[in-house]
Motif scaffolding. Structure first.
Motif, PDB file in Angstrom:
ATOM      1  N   LEU A  81      12.180  -5.195   7.557  1.00  0.00           N
ATOM      2  CA  LEU A  81      12.652  -3.839   7.266  1.00  0.00           C
ATOM      3  C   LEU A  81      11.875  -3.240   6.113  1.00  0.00           C
ATOM      4  CD1 LEU A  81      16.426  -4.548   7.757  1.00  0.00           C
ATOM      5  CD2 LEU A  81      15.032  -3.042   9.146  1.00  0.00           C
ATOM      6  N   THR A  82      11.467  -4.095   5.157  1.00  0.00           N
ATOM      7  CA  THR A  82      10.664  -3.593   4.039  1.00  0.00           C
ATOM      8  C   THR A  82       9.321  -3.078   4.543  1.00  0.00           C
ATOM      9  OG1 THR A  82      11.702  -5.231   2.641  1.00  0.00           O
ATOM     10  CG2 THR A  82       9.722  -4.194   1.802  1.00  0.00           C
ATOM     11  N   TYR A  83       8.650  -3.874   5.403  1.00  0.00           N
ATOM     12  CA  TYR A  83       7.367  -3.387   5.939  1.00  0.00           C
ATOM     13  C   TYR A  83       7.564  -2.054   6.629  1.00  0.00           C
ATOM     14  CZ  TYR A  83       6.458  -8.462   5.848  1.00  0.00           C
ATOM     15  OH  TYR A  83       6.374  -9.768   5.497  1.00  0.00           O
ATOM     16  N   LEU A  84       8.637  -2.007   7.416  1.00  0.00           N
ATOM     17  CA  LEU A  84       8.876  -0.788   8.191  1.00  0.00           C
ATOM     18  C   LEU A  84       9.047   0.404   7.261  1.00  0.00           C
ATOM     19  CD1 LEU A  84       9.423   0.369  11.040  1.00  0.00           C
ATOM     20  CD2 LEU A  84      11.843   0.075  10.558  1.00  0.00           C
ATOM     21  N   SER A  85       9.839   0.220   6.216  1.00  0.00           N
ATOM     22  CA  SER A  85      10.096   1.396   5.382  1.00  0.00           C
ATOM     23  C   SER A  85       8.880   1.742   4.535  1.00  0.00           C
ATOM     24  CB  SER A  85      11.359   1.201   4.540  1.00  0.00           C
ATOM     25  OG  SER A  85      11.190   0.126   3.684  1.00  0.00           O
ATOM     26  N   VAL A  86       8.092   0.747   4.121  1.00  0.00           N
ATOM     27  CA  VAL A  86       6.869   1.083   3.382  1.00  0.00           C
ATOM     28  C   VAL A  86       5.917   1.833   4.294  1.00  0.00           C
ATOM     29  CG1 VAL A  86       4.858   0.140   2.214  1.00  0.00           C
ATOM     30  CG2 VAL A  86       7.094  -0.854   1.807  1.00  0.00           C
ATOM     31  N   SER A  87       5.831   1.365   5.527  1.00  0.00           N
ATOM     32  CA  SER A  87       4.925   2.015   6.462  1.00  0.00           C
ATOM     33  C   SER A  87       5.371   3.456   6.746  1.00  0.00           C
ATOM     34  CB  SER A  87       4.887   1.177   7.733  1.00  0.00           C
ATOM     35  OG  SER A  87       4.434   1.915   8.797  1.00  0.00           O
ATOM     36  N   MET A  88       6.695   3.650   6.894  1.00  0.00           N
ATOM     37  CA  MET A  88       7.194   5.011   7.092  1.00  0.00           C
ATOM     38  C   MET A  88       6.911   5.883   5.885  1.00  0.00           C
ATOM     39  SD  MET A  88      10.830   4.179   8.918  1.00  0.00           S
ATOM     40  CE  MET A  88      11.506   5.833   8.980  1.00  0.00           C
ATOM     41  N   MET A  89       7.086   5.272   4.712  1.00  0.00           N
ATOM     42  CA  MET A  89       6.829   6.029   3.483  1.00  0.00           C
ATOM     43  C   MET A  89       5.365   6.478   3.439  1.00  0.00           C
ATOM     44  SD  MET A  89       5.171   4.860   0.562  1.00  0.00           S
ATOM     45  CE  MET A  89       4.939   5.389  -1.095  1.00  0.00           C
ATOM     46  N   LEU A  90       4.448   5.618   3.875  1.00  0.00           N
ATOM     47  CA  LEU A  90       3.034   6.001   3.863  1.00  0.00           C
ATOM     48  C   LEU A  90       2.789   7.177   4.808  1.00  0.00           C
ATOM     49  CD1 LEU A  90       1.242   2.519   3.822  1.00  0.00           C
ATOM     50  CD2 LEU A  90       1.319   4.214   2.002  1.00  0.00           C
ATOM     51  N   VAL A  91       3.433   7.145   5.979  1.00  0.00           N
ATOM     52  CA  VAL A  91       3.230   8.250   6.924  1.00  0.00           C
ATOM     53  C   VAL A  91       3.772   9.555   6.346  1.00  0.00           C
ATOM     54  CG1 VAL A  91       3.839   9.138   9.205  1.00  0.00           C
ATOM     55  CG2 VAL A  91       3.337   6.717   8.906  1.00  0.00           C
ATOM     56  N   TYR A  92       4.993   9.483   5.810  1.00  0.00           N
ATOM     57  CA  TYR A  92       5.616  10.692   5.267  1.00  0.00           C
ATOM     58  C   TYR A  92       4.772  11.286   4.142  1.00  0.00           C
ATOM     59  CZ  TYR A  92      10.151  10.356   7.621  1.00  0.00           C
ATOM     60  OH  TYR A  92      11.153  10.347   8.540  1.00  0.00           O
ATOM     61  N   SER A  93       4.212  10.407   3.289  1.00  0.00           N
ATOM     62  CA  SER A  93       3.629  10.939   2.059  1.00  0.00           C
ATOM     63  C   SER A  93       2.144  11.252   2.195  1.00  0.00           C
ATOM     64  CB  SER A  93       3.876   9.972   0.904  1.00  0.00           C
ATOM     65  OG  SER A  93       3.584   8.672   1.282  1.00  0.00           O
ATOM     66  N   ARG A  94       1.513  10.891   3.306  1.00  0.00           N
ATOM     67  CA  ARG A  94       0.052  11.046   3.368  1.00  0.00           C
ATOM     68  C   ARG A  94      -0.381  12.489   3.087  1.00  0.00           C
ATOM     69  NH1 ARG A  94      -4.126  11.759   7.418  1.00  0.00           N
ATOM     70  NH2 ARG A  94      -2.468  12.526   8.737  1.00  0.00           N
ATOM     71  N   SER A  95       0.090  13.429   3.918  1.00  0.00           N
ATOM     72  CA  SER A  95      -0.437  14.780   3.737  1.00  0.00           C
ATOM     73  C   SER A  95       0.071  15.391   2.433  1.00  0.00           C
ATOM     74  CB  SER A  95      -0.064  15.655   4.928  1.00  0.00           C
ATOM     75  OG  SER A  95       1.295  15.519   5.202  1.00  0.00           O
ATOM     76  N   TYR A  96       1.288  15.014   2.044  1.00  0.00           N
ATOM     77  CA  TYR A  96       1.843  15.514   0.775  1.00  0.00           C
ATOM     78  C   TYR A  96       0.933  15.117  -0.379  1.00  0.00           C
ATOM     79  CZ  TYR A  96       5.147  15.804  -3.146  1.00  0.00           C
ATOM     80  OH  TYR A  96       5.755  16.072  -4.336  1.00  0.00           O
ATOM     81  N   LEU A  97       0.467  13.863  -0.351  1.00  0.00           N
ATOM     82  CA  LEU A  97      -0.355  13.386  -1.456  1.00  0.00           C
ATOM     83  C   LEU A  97      -1.770  13.923  -1.357  1.00  0.00           C
ATOM     84  CD1 LEU A  97       0.892   9.722  -1.690  1.00  0.00           C
ATOM     85  CD2 LEU A  97       1.308  11.574  -3.285  1.00  0.00           C
ATOM     86  N   ILE A  98      -2.263  14.123  -0.142  1.00  0.00           N
ATOM     87  CA  ILE A  98      -3.641  14.618  -0.001  1.00  0.00           C
ATOM     88  C   ILE A  98      -3.780  15.977  -0.676  1.00  0.00           C
ATOM     89  CG2 ILE A  98      -5.307  15.532   1.670  1.00  0.00           C
ATOM     90  CD1 ILE A  98      -4.540  13.268   3.521  1.00  0.00           C
ATOM     91  N   VAL A  99      -2.837  16.892  -0.403  1.00  0.00           N
ATOM     92  CA  VAL A  99      -2.995  18.230  -0.979  1.00  0.00           C
ATOM     93  C   VAL A  99      -2.805  18.211  -2.493  1.00  0.00           C
ATOM     94  CG1 VAL A  99      -2.318  19.477   1.097  1.00  0.00           C
ATOM     95  CG2 VAL A  99      -0.585  18.872  -0.585  1.00  0.00           C
ATOM     96  N   ARG A 100      -2.186  17.180  -3.021  1.00  0.00           N
ATOM     97  CA  ARG A 100      -2.014  17.104  -4.467  1.00  0.00           C
ATOM     98  C   ARG A 100      -3.062  16.231  -5.132  1.00  0.00           C
ATOM     99  NH1 ARG A 100       2.067  18.470  -2.023  1.00  0.00           N
ATOM    100  NH2 ARG A 100       3.656  19.870  -2.841  1.00  0.00           N
ATOM    101  N   GLY A 101      -4.028  15.766  -4.341  1.00  0.00           N
ATOM    102  CA  GLY A 101      -5.095  14.942  -4.906  1.00  0.00           C
ATOM    103  C   GLY A 101      -4.619  13.591  -5.397  1.00  0.00           C
ATOM    104  N   LEU A 102      -3.508  13.099  -4.859  1.00  0.00           N
ATOM    105  CA  LEU A 102      -2.980  11.815  -5.322  1.00  0.00           C
ATOM    106  C   LEU A 102      -3.205  10.714  -4.291  1.00  0.00           C
ATOM    107  CD1 LEU A 102       0.438  12.995  -6.771  1.00  0.00           C
ATOM    108  CD2 LEU A 102      -1.566  12.303  -8.047  1.00  0.00           C
ATOM    109  N   PHE A 103      -3.856  11.076  -3.194  1.00  0.00           N
ATOM    110  CA  PHE A 103      -4.007  10.090  -2.129  1.00  0.00           C
ATOM    111  C   PHE A 103      -5.220   9.223  -2.444  1.00  0.00           C
ATOM    112  CE2 PHE A 103      -4.717   8.816   2.374  1.00  0.00           C
ATOM    113  CZ  PHE A 103      -3.483   8.245   2.570  1.00  0.00           C
TER     114      PHE A 103
END
Lengths: 483, 493
Positions: A81-103
């Motif tokens: 479940l930890t892998y799953l939620s980390v992986s989901m977190m990466l999907v959710y945050s990818r574009s959010y972080l890209i536009v903020r230069g944090l990716f």
């Protein structure tokens, strides 16, 4: 070779550690435009970890490194479940972080090191291993929160997180040393045996226990050790908030199980009372303070506090049912939190954070589908059937009532009623109010797909909760009874 | 199981699936399609309930059309459905009103049509679930889930103060429900099962019974609604769109009374007897006091809302005097009140759609411009005041009869409703419909069209048939009512 093959219960951790190295180096060599490669590599790593965890699963309990490390069904389920939620977190945050230069490469590698920390915590069967896992997780988290260097708010949040987190670690270490003094061991199983045999020093043990519980409460964010939660949730970039709020709670649950249940079960008469106070205060303060928030991240922070109170209510029942209901609660909580913060990120744009309650106004007119998903998530957090949040609350309340805690149950019920108000308010904003801007919501395909799966999972698990409940019950049963 | 398919599951899930289909038609560009799918769903939903009536065995009080599957094995929770003479009629009533509501919202609702229709269809399925569930947790899930569509209906399509009303409605009901959940958990603790029928046989001490009774009371009294927890209802009614008011009055209030019948009375019979004085007193207060409150209302919808409360407390009065007259009267009153209050809210909706006001003072002389409508309205107003020959009379008369048998003064107080009910309904009717044309709005009114005539006609027939020949209904409930009374007479201590 033979030594290596005996390490099989820890293959997933070893694999992850190797891949972290690979990702760090690859990130240095690859130009920053091709960060997608390392992102995919991180996702593949998580997938690989889950395959290894499944492949190395054996029935029963495996110990490793002279009892420092344990592999049982509970740890395997929680890790998956930890892998799953980390992986989901990466999907959710990818574009959010890209536009903020944090990716950046650091983001990916720190995410994976904290995952490693969680895995170690989940599989620890010695206080030292537990502490090492916790610190690997915590130090990566501090750095993640501080990743947005030019933001004063984020830096302040990181600072608070670090100082209070360090203090909590101090409490824990102090408590652990007392337990060591009282029993002469740091091994989870030995401690339990020594106390059961009546050979421990009671005074030292209870003294140590109080510090351990305080440290745990800090990490979980239970009242009155919750002051860092709203500030950190609010200040950190939403992707990091999502991360702090999700997978580590699974690890924290394992932490509670290993310390309080597996090793200090004989002291339950002492810790159950402490947890009862923490649980009622958390539910009360969390739910009541959440009403006054206008920032949705802060609101979720207080809602987290309240949810942790519920989780503790399951633990303090002190029965197998209670532990499995707490585990079920933790899993469901993570699922809902991922969706909630995922939605904030989905609605955010470049230079705009959708973290104000008013940003949700009229969402139904801008994007009915997203509004519907958020509706499911909110009703689930409020614990209204047919969403799965109800079954989480139901199983905890059931366990607490079976254990004879009628007053706690009634308090929990009243606080959930209060809590329902602020979740309803979000639904009200989305459905009843007119939107402040008619700008079309840009729906990233990957995170939109994921939030749809996430929202529908909340509904489908609510209609068919049997399997997940059975898995939680089986994990707890096997881990506790086979030791 | 009958005709080779699980009938009750179809009755529950068919409207829900159609609701999802309607939702899938998307935004208002496809509104005509959404309306048609909704109507098809509602009509099919009504048709599939008919075998419940035709295939019903009137001789037995046992559950019929039973379905049983494992659902959550860890807690011994089953997907257990079944109906008896009490719940079957309420399912029919609900399916019937779903069609009416879809028709009533046909033209009036112009924004977010698909969502509106979907809410009603999904809610219809969930309410069927409430009436059919024989597992306490299954019941609870349907019970709570139906709040969500109602919350949205009031909040999205309601009047100016809709947000306050929607949240008040939700929180009020949730409070009661959560206490009921605690009671259910306690019963599970005692019996190891969530089967409602097992609870009926479970021996319980007096203290436990009284506590459980109070927890159930909180849940069901809010829904009925009984005095003094009735205050959400006028708010919700006034702000809800016409369809919402109709379902609220015709169906949702019945859910509370049904809860008393299915849970409180058979599970805690001794506590019910012990606390009957309280229930009777609260019911009589509502009958008299709320009747007087209704008299002073200037808003038509509010007036009918208060009249609803007053009539529903007749139901609780009938239940807690523990004789066959009272109980059958209460059941008939539930069904009759469904038709009559539903019809009255539709009548007010018809006027509101044209004038956009619910204030009595904004009307006057409607009969001059809408003669057909005025005739139908007259019939329903008469039924609301309990005129013999209409459905309103049968239930009220039986309850009063039952009450007199227990205590003359109960019957006396209850009978005042015939005076107050006639007073507030007919006085309102007089001010709205008769007299000279009051203003330009009324002058430009046009009479009801074909769709509205159809709805009114169907309801009028129902009201008259039930008033003149209630036997087909009472013979269905007979066995179940007798069984319940026998069960209630046995102490569980």
């Amino acid at each position: 070779m033979s030594y290596i093959s005996t390490l099989f219960p820890a293959y997933a951790e070893i694999f992850l550690l190797c891949m972290i190295g690979v990702i760090m180096i690859a990130d240095l060599l690859l130009p920053s435009q091709t960060r997608t490669v390392t992102y995919l590599l991180a996702q593949v790593t998580l997938l690989g970890c889950s395959l290894i965890t499944v492949a190395t699963h054996v029935n029963g309990v495996e110990h490793l490194f002279t009892n420092m490390f344990v592999d049982d069904l509970m740890s395997d389920v929680l890790k998956l479940l930890t892998y799953l939620s980390v992986s989901m977190m990466l999907v959710y945050s990818r574009s959010y972080l890209i536009v903020r230069g944090l990716f950046t490469g650091e983001f990916l590698s720190l995410t994976l090191t904290s995952t490693l920390g969680m895995m170690v915590m989940i599989s620890a069967s010695n206080f030292v291993t537990l502490y090492i896992g916790l610190e690997v997780l915590a130090l990566s988290m501090y750095a993640l929160v501080a990743l947005q260097r030019d933001s004063a708010v984020a830096t302040e949040a990181a600072m608070k997180y670090f100082i209070l987190g360090a203090m909590a670690s101090g409490f824990l270490l102090y408590g652990m040393s007392m337990i060591y003094g009282g029993t002469g061991s740091l091994d989870v199983q030995t401690i339990s045996n020594v106390i059961k045999a009546g050979q421990g020093n009671d005074m030292l043990l209870v003294f140590g226990l109080a510090f351990l519980v305080a440290g745990l409460a800090f990490k979980l964010g239970a009242v009155p050790f919750h002051m860092w939660v709203p500030d950190v949730y609010h200040g950190a970039p939403t992707a990091m908030t999502l991360f702090i709020g999700s997978a580590p709670k699974l690890a924290a649950f394992a932490f509670v199980m290993r310390i309080l249940v597996e090793s200090l079960q004989p002291l339950m008469i002492h810790w159950a009372g402490m947890l009862a106070v923490l649980a009622v205060l958390s539910m009360g303060v969390g739910n009541i303070t959440a009403i006054a928030q206008t920032n949705i991240k802060r609101m979720f922070a207080y809602s987290t506090i309240a949810h942790m109170g519920f989780l503790l209510l399951g633990v303090l029942s002190g029965t197998l049912d209670g532990y499995s209901s707490a585990m079920f609660y933790a899993v469901i909580y993570v699922l809902m939190t991922l969706g909630g913060f995922g939605m904030i990120m989905l609605l955010s744009r470049e230079g705009f954070e959708a973290d104000n309650l008013n940003d949700f106004k009229g969402l139904n007119q801008r994007s009915p589908w997203l509004a519907f998903m958020m509706l499911l998530l909110m009703f689930s957090m409020a614990g209204v059937p047919p969403t799965v949040g109800f079954y989480a609350k139901f199983s905890v309340l059931n366990a607490a009532l079976q254990a004879g805690h009628l007053t706690l149950v009634i308090a929990a019920v009243i606080f959930s009623l209060i809590g329902a108000f602020y979740y309803l308010r979000i639904v009200k904003l989305m459905y009843f109010d007119a939107p402040e801007s008619h700008e079309k919501v840009y729906m990233q395909p990957d995170s939109t797909l994921l939030i749809s799966i996430n929202g529908l999972a909340v509904l489908m698990l609510g209609i068919m909760p049997n399997t997940l409940m059975a898995i939680c019950a089986a994990s707890i049963q096997q881990s506790l009874l086979l030791h | 199981m009958i005709f080779g398919y699980p009938l009750l599951s179809v009755v529950i899930w068919l409207p829900i699936i159609f609701g999802a289909l309607v939702l899938a038609t998307g935004n208002d560009r496809n509104a005509p399609l959404a309306r048609i799918i909704a109507l098809v769903g509602a009509v099919l939903g009504l048709l599939v309930t008919l075998p419940l009536y035709t295939g019903f065995d009137r001789m037995t009080s046992a559950m019929q059309f039973v379905e049983m599957k494992n659902w959550i094995t860890q807690f011994n929770i089953h997907y257990h459905l079944g109906v008896d003479g009490i719940s079957m009629l309420l399912i029919l009533l609900n399916a019937f009103f779903t069609v009416i509501v879809v028709l009533a919202g046909w033209k009036v609702i112009e924004k977010r049509v698909a969502q509106y229709m979907a809410c009603f269809l999904i809610m219809s399925g969930l309410i069927n679930g409430v009436f059919a569930a024989l597992d306490a947790i299954l019941f609870y899930v349907f019970w709570e889930a139906m709040l969500i569509p109602m919350f949205l209906i009031i909040g999205v399509w309601g009047g100016p103060n809709r947000v306050y009303a929607a949240i008040k409605f939700f929180l009020y009901t949730l409070l009661g429900s959560l206490l009921m959940l605690v009671a259910l958990l306690y019963l599970y603790f005692q019996s190891g099962s969530f089967e409602i029928l097992d609870y009926h046989q479970l021996p319980l001490g007096m203290t436990a019974q009284i506590l459980i009774f109070i927890a159930f009371f909180m849940a069901f009294a809010v829904k009925v609604p009984m005095f003094p927890v009735h205050t959400w209802l006028p708010d919700a009614h006034v702000e809800a769109p016409t369809g919402g008011s109709v379902v609220l009055a015709a169906i949702m209030l019945k859910v509370g009374a049904y809860g008393f019948l299915r849970f409180s009375m058979p599970i805690t019979p001794d506590a019910s007897h012990e606390l009957a004085w309280l229930m009777v007193t609260l019911s009589l207060i509502a009958v008299v006091y709320i009747g007087l409150v209704a008299l002073t209302q200037s808003d038509m919808k509010k007036l009918i809302a208060y009249s609803s409360i007053s009539h529903m407390c007749f139901v609780t009065l009938g239940l807690f005097i523990f004789n066959a007259y009272g109980m059958e009267g209460a059941l008939l009153q539930m069904i009759s009140h469904g038709f009559v209050s539903g019809a009255l809210f539709l009548c007010i909706g018809v006027m509101y759609d044209r004038v956009h006001s619910r204030q009595i003072v904004d009307y006057g002389g409607v009969a001059n411009t809408m003669p057909v409508f005025a005739a139908f309205f007259m019939l329903f107003a008469m039924a609301n005041s309990g005129l013999p020959g209409t459905s309103g009379f049968v239930g009220e008369f039986m309850v009063i009869l039952g009450a007199v048998k227990v205590n003359f003064w109960y019957g006396f107080a209850a009978a005042t409703t015939l005076v107050f009910g006639a007073a507030y309904t007919l006085w309102m009717y007089k001010r709205v419909v008769f007299g000279a044309i009051a203003n330009d709005h009324v002058r430009h009114l046009h009479d009801i069209g074909g769709r509205e005539k159809l709805i009114m006609l169907v309801l009028a027939i129902a009201v008259l048939v039930m008033g003149l020949y209630p036997l087909p209904l009472s013979e269905i409930m007979h066995a179940s009512v007798n069984d319940l009374l026998v069960h209630m007479a046995r102490s569980k201590i």
